[in-house]
Design a protein around this motif. Structure first.
Motif, PDB file in Angstrom:
ATOM      1  N   GLN A   1       1.006  -1.114   0.053  1.00  0.00           N
ATOM      2  CA  GLN A   1      -0.176   0.086  -0.004  1.00  0.00           C
ATOM      3  C   GLN A   1       0.759   1.331   0.068  1.00  0.00           C
ATOM      4  O   GLN A   1       1.993   1.364   0.482  1.00  0.00           O
ATOM      5  N   ASP A   2       0.385   2.623  -0.419  1.00  0.00           N
ATOM      6  CA  ASP A   2       0.808   3.672  -0.325  1.00  0.00           C
ATOM      7  C   ASP A   2       1.292   4.038   1.058  1.00  0.00           C
ATOM      8  O   ASP A   2       0.407   3.797   2.057  1.00  0.00           O
ATOM      9  N   ALA A   3       2.652   4.622   1.301  1.00  0.00           N
ATOM     10  CA  ALA A   3       3.018   5.038   2.600  1.00  0.00           C
ATOM     11  C   ALA A   3       2.567   6.403   2.949  1.00  0.00           C
ATOM     12  O   ALA A   3       2.362   7.261   2.101  1.00  0.00           O
ATOM     13  N   GLY A   4       2.334   6.741   4.228  1.00  0.00           N
ATOM     14  CA  GLY A   4       2.168   8.115   4.688  1.00  0.00           C
ATOM     15  C   GLY A   4       3.443   9.115   4.766  1.00  0.00           C
ATOM     16  O   GLY A   4       4.622   8.670   4.294  1.00  0.00           O
ATOM     17  N   GLN A   5       3.148   9.910   5.477  1.00  0.00           N
ATOM     18  CA  GLN A   5       4.670  11.010   5.693  1.00  0.00           C
ATOM     19  C   GLN A   5       5.313  10.499   6.866  1.00  0.00           C
ATOM     20  O   GLN A   5       4.597  10.049   7.834  1.00  0.00           O
ATOM     21  N   PRO A   6       6.599  10.754   6.691  1.00  0.00           N
ATOM     22  CA  PRO A   6       7.517  10.465   8.138  1.00  0.00           C
ATOM     23  C   PRO A   6       7.001  11.369   9.152  1.00  0.00           C
ATOM     24  O   PRO A   6       6.316  12.525   9.174  1.00  0.00           O
ATOM     25  N   GLU A   7       7.045  10.962  10.450  1.00  0.00           N
ATOM     26  CA  GLU A   7       6.580  11.802  11.671  1.00  0.00           C
ATOM     27  C   GLU A   7       7.699  11.776  12.768  1.00  0.00           C
ATOM     28  O   GLU A   7       8.185  10.677  13.017  1.00  0.00           O
ATOM     29  N   VAL A   8       8.181  13.102  12.860  1.00  0.00           N
ATOM     30  CA  VAL A   8       9.079  13.335  13.657  1.00  0.00           C
ATOM     31  C   VAL A   8       8.623  13.523  15.187  1.00  0.00           C
ATOM     32  O   VAL A   8       7.506  14.412  15.257  1.00  0.00           O
ATOM     33  N   TYR A   9       9.188  13.051  16.263  1.00  0.00           N
ATOM     34  CA  TYR A   9       8.567  13.411  17.507  1.00  0.00           C
ATOM     35  C   TYR A   9       9.819  13.534  18.617  1.00  0.00           C
ATOM     36  O   TYR A   9      10.895  13.194  18.458  1.00  0.00           O
ATOM     37  N   VAL A  10       9.397  14.311  19.726  1.00  0.00           N
ATOM     38  CA  VAL A  10      10.237  14.399  20.831  1.00  0.00           C
ATOM     39  C   VAL A  10       9.510  14.112  22.081  1.00  0.00           C
ATOM     40  O   VAL A  10       8.210  14.322  21.962  1.00  0.00           O
ATOM     41  N   GLY A  11       9.988  13.820  23.066  1.00  0.00           N
ATOM     42  CA  GLY A  11       9.249  13.619  24.312  1.00  0.00           C
ATOM     43  C   GLY A  11      10.117  13.622  25.517  1.00  0.00           C
ATOM     44  O   GLY A  11      11.366  13.469  25.491  1.00  0.00           O
ATOM     45  N   GLY A  12       9.472  13.487  26.551  1.00  0.00           N
ATOM     46  CA  GLY A  12      10.120  13.291  28.054  1.00  0.00           C
ATOM     47  C   GLY A  12       9.447  12.145  28.597  1.00  0.00           C
ATOM     48  O   GLY A  12       8.518  11.651  28.308  1.00  0.00           O
ATOM     49  N   GLN A  13      10.480  11.493  29.439  1.00  0.00           N
ATOM     50  CA  GLN A  13       9.982  10.116  29.987  1.00  0.00           C
ATOM     51  C   GLN A  13      10.657  10.169  31.424  1.00  0.00           C
ATOM     52  O   GLN A  13      11.622  10.613  32.065  1.00  0.00           O
ATOM     53  N   VAL A  14       9.884   9.161  32.330  1.00  0.00           N
ATOM     54  CA  VAL A  14      10.377   8.742  33.495  1.00  0.00           C
ATOM     55  C   VAL A  14      10.184   7.338  33.735  1.00  0.00           C
ATOM     56  O   VAL A  14       9.430   6.896  33.265  1.00  0.00           O
ATOM     57  N   GLY A  15      10.990   6.472  34.627  1.00  0.00           N
ATOM     58  CA  GLY A  15      10.894   5.390  34.614  1.00  0.00           C
ATOM     59  C   GLY A  15      11.756   4.835  35.758  1.00  0.00           C
ATOM     60  O   GLY A  15      12.428   5.577  36.729  1.00  0.00           O
ATOM     61  N   TYR A  16      12.246   3.487  35.643  1.00  0.00           N
ATOM     62  CA  TYR A  16      12.750   2.728  36.637  1.00  0.00           C
ATOM     63  C   TYR A  16      13.952   1.846  35.904  1.00  0.00           C
ATOM     64  O   TYR A  16      13.437   1.184  35.228  1.00  0.00           O
TER      65      TYR A  16
END
Length: 179
Positions: A29-44
């Motif tokens: 199938q046809d592909a969509g547009q690339p998606e750039v992301y940034v984020g913050g996280q917390v964890g262990y």
């Protein structure tokens, strides 16, 4: 951190191939547009069993990446992260490749593999003072799984579970902003 055994390599390869098998028809199938992301996280992050001193701690940091749709369900991507830590972990950073499957209009399940470096506080791990300049950074391959759910057009919540060399366990939750 241990080395990669043939059994672990086979399990890792099978897990990485699963999304391809599930979404093979989608690749035509046809592909969509690339998606750039940034984020913050917390964890262990638990670095493993250490009878001498502490070997775990909370982490908090940032991540950034790009997802490239290969079809309506299959997504390939790359991601980098940097985290500060507490207790035994001073900081950690790494890069990973990502393969995901879109679930519905808002969800995504993914697997990832890469390399992660961890800078530890040697005095807390060994429970004795360590000399200045002591190299306390180690790295190993990263294998993980995760899921994310879009809560808005440009934001998503996510949860990841990773291991470094099948010796450590890292769980994190994050909030992403997409561009």
């Amino acid at each position: 951190m241990k080395t990669l055994t043939p059994l672990k390599l086979a399990a890792l390869s099978a897990a990485a191939a699963l999304p391809f098998a599930l979404s093979a028809p989608a690749m035509a199938q046809d592909a969509g547009q690339p998606e750039v992301y940034v984020g913050g996280q917390v964890g262990y992050h638990d670095l493993g069993s250490n009878p001498i001193g502490a070997d775990d701690g909370a982490i908090y940091g940032v991540y950034a990446g790009v997802d490239v749709p290969v079809g309506p369900t299959l997504v390939l991507g790359a991601e980098g992260n940097y985290n500060l830590g507490s207790n035994a972990i001073d900081s950690e950073y790494g890069v990973a490749g990502k393969i995901g499957v879109n679930v519905g209009e808002r969800g995504q399940l993914f697997a990832r593999g890469g390399y992660q470096w961890v800078n530890v506080d040697g005095s807390k791990v060994l429970n004795v003072p360590v000399p200045a300049g002591f190299d306390d950074t180690d790295g190993d391959y990263l294998v993980g799984i995760g899921g994310q759910y879009k809560i808005g057009p440009n934001t998503a919540l996510r949860v990841t579970v990773d291991t470094l060399g099948f010796d450590t366990t890292r769980v994190a939750g994050g909030l992403s902003f997409n561009f």
